[in-house]
Design a protein around this motif. Structure first.
Motif, short mmCIF file in Angstrom:
data_model
loop_
_atom_site.label_atom_id
_atom_site.label_comp_id
_atom_site.label_asym_id
_atom_site.label_seq_id
_atom_site.Cartn_x
_atom_site.Cartn_y
_atom_site.Cartn_z
N VAL A 578 0.84 -1.20 0.00
CA VAL A 578 0.00 0.00 0.00
C VAL A 578 0.87 1.24 0.00
CG1 VAL A 578 -1.85 -1.16 1.29
CG2 VAL A 578 -0.12 0.14 2.54
N GLY A 579 0.27 2.40 -0.34
CA GLY A 579 0.89 3.69 -0.12
C GLY A 579 1.48 4.35 -1.35
N ASN A 580 2.02 5.53 -1.13
CA ASN A 580 2.67 6.34 -2.16
C ASN A 580 3.99 6.86 -1.60
OD1 ASN A 580 3.49 8.16 -4.09
ND2 ASN A 580 1.69 9.47 -3.97
N PRO A 581 5.12 6.18 -1.96
CA PRO A 581 5.24 5.04 -2.86
C PRO A 581 4.75 3.76 -2.19
CG PRO A 581 7.37 5.55 -1.89
CD PRO A 581 6.43 6.63 -1.44
N CYS A 582 4.33 2.81 -3.02
CA CYS A 582 3.74 1.56 -2.54
C CYS A 582 4.81 0.70 -1.87
CB CYS A 582 3.12 0.83 -3.73
SG CYS A 582 2.12 -0.59 -3.29
N ARG A 583 4.49 0.24 -0.64
CA ARG A 583 5.42 -0.59 0.12
C ARG A 583 4.72 -1.86 0.59
NH1 ARG A 583 6.46 4.74 1.95
NH2 ARG A 583 8.61 5.43 1.64
N VAL A 584 5.46 -2.93 0.66
CA VAL A 584 4.92 -4.19 1.19
C VAL A 584 4.70 -4.04 2.68
CG1 VAL A 584 5.39 -6.64 1.57
CG2 VAL A 584 6.03 -5.57 -0.60
N ILE A 585 3.49 -4.39 3.13
CA ILE A 585 3.21 -4.32 4.57
C ILE A 585 3.15 -5.71 5.21
CG2 ILE A 585 2.11 -2.06 4.52
CD1 ILE A 585 -0.61 -3.52 4.64
N ARG A 586 2.88 -6.74 4.40
CA ARG A 586 2.91 -8.10 4.97
C ARG A 586 2.80 -9.15 3.88
NH1 ARG A 586 -1.87 -11.02 5.49
NH2 ARG A 586 -3.85 -9.89 5.31
N LYS A 587 3.11 -10.38 4.24
CA LYS A 587 2.91 -11.52 3.36
C LYS A 587 1.45 -11.99 3.46
CE LYS A 587 5.57 -14.10 1.60
NZ LYS A 587 5.99 -14.27 0.18
N ILE A 588 0.97 -12.56 2.38
CA ILE A 588 -0.32 -13.25 2.41
C ILE A 588 -0.06 -14.68 2.87
CG2 ILE A 588 -2.26 -14.06 1.01
CD1 ILE A 588 -1.76 -11.61 -0.81
N THR A 589 -0.81 -15.13 3.86
CA THR A 589 -0.54 -16.42 4.48
C THR A 589 -1.77 -17.34 4.38
OG1 THR A 589 -1.35 -15.81 6.68
CG2 THR A 589 0.95 -15.23 6.14
N GLU A 590 -1.60 -18.56 4.88
CA GLU A 590 -2.70 -19.53 4.91
C GLU A 590 -3.86 -19.01 5.75
OE1 GLU A 590 -2.89 -22.69 3.19
OE2 GLU A 590 -1.37 -21.52 2.14
N ASP A 591 -3.56 -18.17 6.74
CA ASP A 591 -4.64 -17.61 7.57
C ASP A 591 -5.62 -16.79 6.75
OD1 ASP A 591 -3.59 -18.78 9.81
OD2 ASP A 591 -2.61 -16.96 10.54
N ASP A 592 -5.14 -16.22 5.64
CA ASP A 592 -6.01 -15.40 4.80
C ASP A 592 -7.02 -16.23 4.02
OD1 ASP A 592 -5.01 -12.67 5.25
OD2 ASP A 592 -3.15 -13.46 4.43
N LYS A 593 -6.87 -17.57 4.07
CA LYS A 593 -7.87 -18.43 3.44
C LYS A 593 -9.15 -18.50 4.26
CE LYS A 593 -4.85 -21.60 0.89
NZ LYS A 593 -4.42 -23.01 0.74
N ILE A 594 -9.04 -18.15 5.54
CA ILE A 594 -10.23 -18.16 6.39
C ILE A 594 -11.20 -17.11 5.89
CG2 ILE A 594 -11.09 -17.78 8.73
CD1 ILE A 594 -8.32 -18.65 9.73
N ASN A 595 -12.46 -17.46 5.83
CA ASN A 595 -13.49 -16.50 5.41
C ASN A 595 -13.28 -15.19 6.16
OD1 ASN A 595 -15.86 -15.00 5.09
ND2 ASN A 595 -17.13 -16.83 4.93
N PRO A 596 -13.01 -14.09 5.45
CA PRO A 596 -12.68 -12.83 6.13
C PRO A 596 -13.79 -12.33 7.05
CG PRO A 596 -13.12 -12.45 3.80
CD PRO A 596 -13.04 -13.92 3.99
N ILE A 597 -15.03 -12.75 6.82
CA ILE A 597 -16.13 -12.30 7.65
C ILE A 597 -15.99 -12.82 9.07
CG2 ILE A 597 -18.65 -12.29 7.88
CD1 ILE A 597 -17.49 -10.76 5.47
N ARG A 598 -15.38 -13.99 9.22
CA ARG A 598 -15.21 -14.56 10.56
C ARG A 598 -14.24 -13.73 11.41
NH1 ARG A 598 -14.27 -20.84 8.73
NH2 ARG A 598 -16.27 -21.13 7.66
N LYS A 599 -13.43 -12.92 10.73
CA LYS A 599 -12.44 -12.12 11.46
C LYS A 599 -12.91 -10.70 11.69
CE LYS A 599 -8.90 -13.11 8.69
NZ LYS A 599 -7.50 -13.18 8.25
N LYS A 600 -14.15 -10.40 11.27
CA LYS A 600 -14.67 -9.04 11.45
C LYS A 600 -14.99 -8.77 12.91
CE LYS A 600 -17.82 -7.39 8.82
NZ LYS A 600 -19.11 -7.33 8.11
#
Length: 600
Positions: A578-600
């Motif tokens: 994200v950002g200007n200039p765009c920078r990596v803020i994190r890796k995408i992991t197996e945890d991101d496979k969890i339905n995102p609504i459950r983490k709301k």
């Protein structure tokens, strides 16, 4: 009982974007917003009759300046006495609530939908969930602002032009930047400042006050008539093809203050005061630029303005009560000779950009730029000085180009310096202009021809791919779009070299992918010399709305780029940046496979 996609959407749960029920609603809305985009700014009765068919609620004495874009419309609720300026976009998968007496600048974007971070959750079906956005009453949202899902902006707030709002903003705040941060609270001194700009002289009219930096009424009849006439002429200009260069130039000379030899503006284009634009010799404004030129905008000789650049001279009072009296003041913008302004930049009133300077793509320029400097970022900061070494480097690179018998097109494709103003190159762009202009005029009645027309523009158009019009590119023959990829509306691709977009990619609205590089050597730049670098977007990548990608960048497979980002360097696979200039803020992991609504 199985829930429909609409029910899932309303409950903030994951749903299939292309489920038939939702597609039917969007097709109806698309037909209406397409009709609205062709309406005249000042045909207020007709405009509002369409707006009332599109949105769920719009209050008394509120107005939306066309074009305006939303997906569903029935999730948009607008209060009384609210003004939404030119070319705003609301992706209203969830509720968008805008209060009373809100002033929203041109080209603002409210995004409520969120795609899952992990690509596997959006591969078989384009899934999303949506979070509501609220803008409190008595707030002023500057031009080119991006508001991301789930954000609430409090009452009596001011959001600076070009900001990307990713978190809630409390009441009575002034907030700016990417990401947008509160810099201070609204206070009594803000009212006092406007009082100091009031000219107590009955012999001076609003036009005098406007041109001398005093506060004036935007509803003054003489001022209103200038805007009305200018917008009428601009609407005519936007109906002329960009391929009709001389005809456009002749017509521009009939209504702008100054248009010197060789100067040109590409459509779509928007401005409000024809008498406040001067363009020097061979100056050029590319697609989709906006000028709120309440004060003078002067472009010197050989100024090169990229696509989606905005010039904002108009200033509203910070104090809401003063703002609600339609008080405005304006500060001029001066761009001196030989300046290059990269695509998607925002230039604020009172700024002077010095000779030979370069403004990086996506920069937000809030202060003067010294001559011979490069500025980037939000807010724009000096990156470095331009020196004789830059010209020397260009000359050395040029000397290495051994095959002088290559055509300009072949040089372009080889990544070498070439002349973009060569007749053969102009002709290719003119031929493509006609195609993209026809594509951008698609209505609900011609929707069935859309994919056929897209295939006639781009080199490769994959199975189940979707480019949502309007869409603009320079050549088309350098654009490859993979299977099941969706490119949302108002994309501008400067495909001076290959732009390769993989399978199952998602590119948000108003994104700019810019392949062209102009030389830092002023003389070469003024001759039309440029070179190009390939842009690659990997399979399964998701670029949020209003993302800017500069030449030579590769975005890795499955990566997610936040809305409003400016991508200046390669992004690896499977990351969030994200950002200007765009920078990596994190890796995408197996945890991101969890339905995102459950983490709301």
């Amino acid at each position: 009982m199985t829930k429909t996609a609409r029910q899932l959407q309303e409950e903030g749960l994951l749903y299939d974007v292309f489920e038939q029920e939702l597609t039917d609603i969007k097709d109806r809305t698309y037909g209406l917003v397409s009709e609205l985009s062709r309406a005249s700014y000042f045909d207020t009765e007709y405009v509002m009759s369409l707006v009332r068919k599109i949105v769920a609620k719009i209050g008394q004495d509120s107005y939306i300046v066309p074009p305006f874009r939303c997906d569903y419309g029935d999730h948009v609720f607008i209060g009384n006495n609210t003004y939404i300026n030119y070319n705003c976009c609301f992706l209203d998968s969830a509720k968008v609530t805008i209060g009373d007496y809100v002033y929203m600048g041109p080209n603002c974007n409210i995004f409520t939908p969120c795609h899952p971070i992990h690509h596997e959750l959006r591969k078989e079906k384009v899934t999303e969930y949506a979070l509501p956005v609220t803008v409190g009453s008595h707030s002023w949202i500057g031009g080119d602002v991006v508001i991301t899902p789930g954000v609430t902006i409090g009452e009596n707030c001011v959001i600076g032009a070009g900001s990307v709002v990713t978190k809630d903003i409390p009441d009575n705040s002034i907030a700016v930047g990417n990401p947008c941060k509160v810099i201070r609270q609204v206070n009594d001194k803000d009212r006092e400042y406007i009082n100091s700009l009031i000219l107590d002289d009955e012999t001076k009219n609003s036009k005098y006050k406007q041109e001398h930096g005093y506060v004036y009424s935007a509803k003054d009849e003489a001022i209103f008539n200038i805007v009305k006439d200018t917008v009428h002429y601009v609407e005519i200009l936007n109906k002329l093809s960009n391929s009709e260069i001389q005809r456009r130039r002749d017509f521009l000379r009939t209504f702008v203050a100054k248009l010197d030899e060789g100067a040109m503006i590409n459509s779509p284009f928007y401005m409000e005061f024809a008498n406040h634009l001067e363009m020097g010799v061979n100056s050029f404004i590319n697609y989709d630029c906006i000028m709120l030129n309440n004060a003078m905008v002067k472009l010197g000789d050989n100024v090169l303005v990229g696509p989606k650049v905005s010039f904002y001279t108009a200033m509203h009072p910070i104090d809401a009560k003063q703002r609600e009296q339609w008080l405005v003041y304006a500060k001029p913008i001066t761009v001196e000779d030989n300046v290059w302004i990269g695509g998607s930049a925002t230039i604020l009133g009172g700024v002077t950009i010095g000779k030979n300077a370069i403004v990086g793509a996506g920069a937000v320029v809030t202060k003067d730029v010294e001559p011979n400097t490069i500025v980037v970022g939000n807010p724009a900061r000096v990156l470095r000085k331009i020196t004789a070494e830059d010209s020397k480097k260009y000359q050395e690179e040029l000397a290495k180009q051994k095959d002088i018998n290559k055509s300009e097109f072949d040089k372009m494709m080889a990544g070498q310096w070439y002349n973009a103003m060569d007749y053969s190159m102009l002709k290719l762009r003119q031929e493509n202009n006609k195609k993209t202009e026809a594509y951008s005029r698609i209505t609900i009645n011609t929707l069935s021809y859309k994919d056929r027309m897209a295939k006639a523009i781009v080199k490769e158009f994959g199975e189940n791919a979707n480019i949502i019009p309007p869409f603009t590119c320079d050549y088309g023959c350098n654009v490859k779009v993979g299977n099941n990829t969706v490119i949302n509306h108002s994309g501008v691709f400067l495909d001076t070299n290959e732009i390769n977009i993989g399978k199952h990619a998602l590119i948000g609205p108003k994104s700019g992918l810019y392949g062209a590089i102009h030389p830092f050597d002023v003389e070469a730049r003024n001759e039309g010399i440029e070179k190009a670098k390939t842009i690659n977007i990997g399979d399964g990548a998701w670029l949020g709305g209003k993302v800017t990608v500069v030449p030579g960048v590769s975005i890795g497979k499955h990566s997610v780029i936040g809305a409003g980002s400016v991508v200046t360097k390669d992004i690896p696979d499977d990351v969030v940046a994200v950002g200007n200039p765009c920078r990596v803020i994190r890796k995408i992991t197996e945890d991101d496979k969890i339905n995102p609504i459950r983490k709301k």
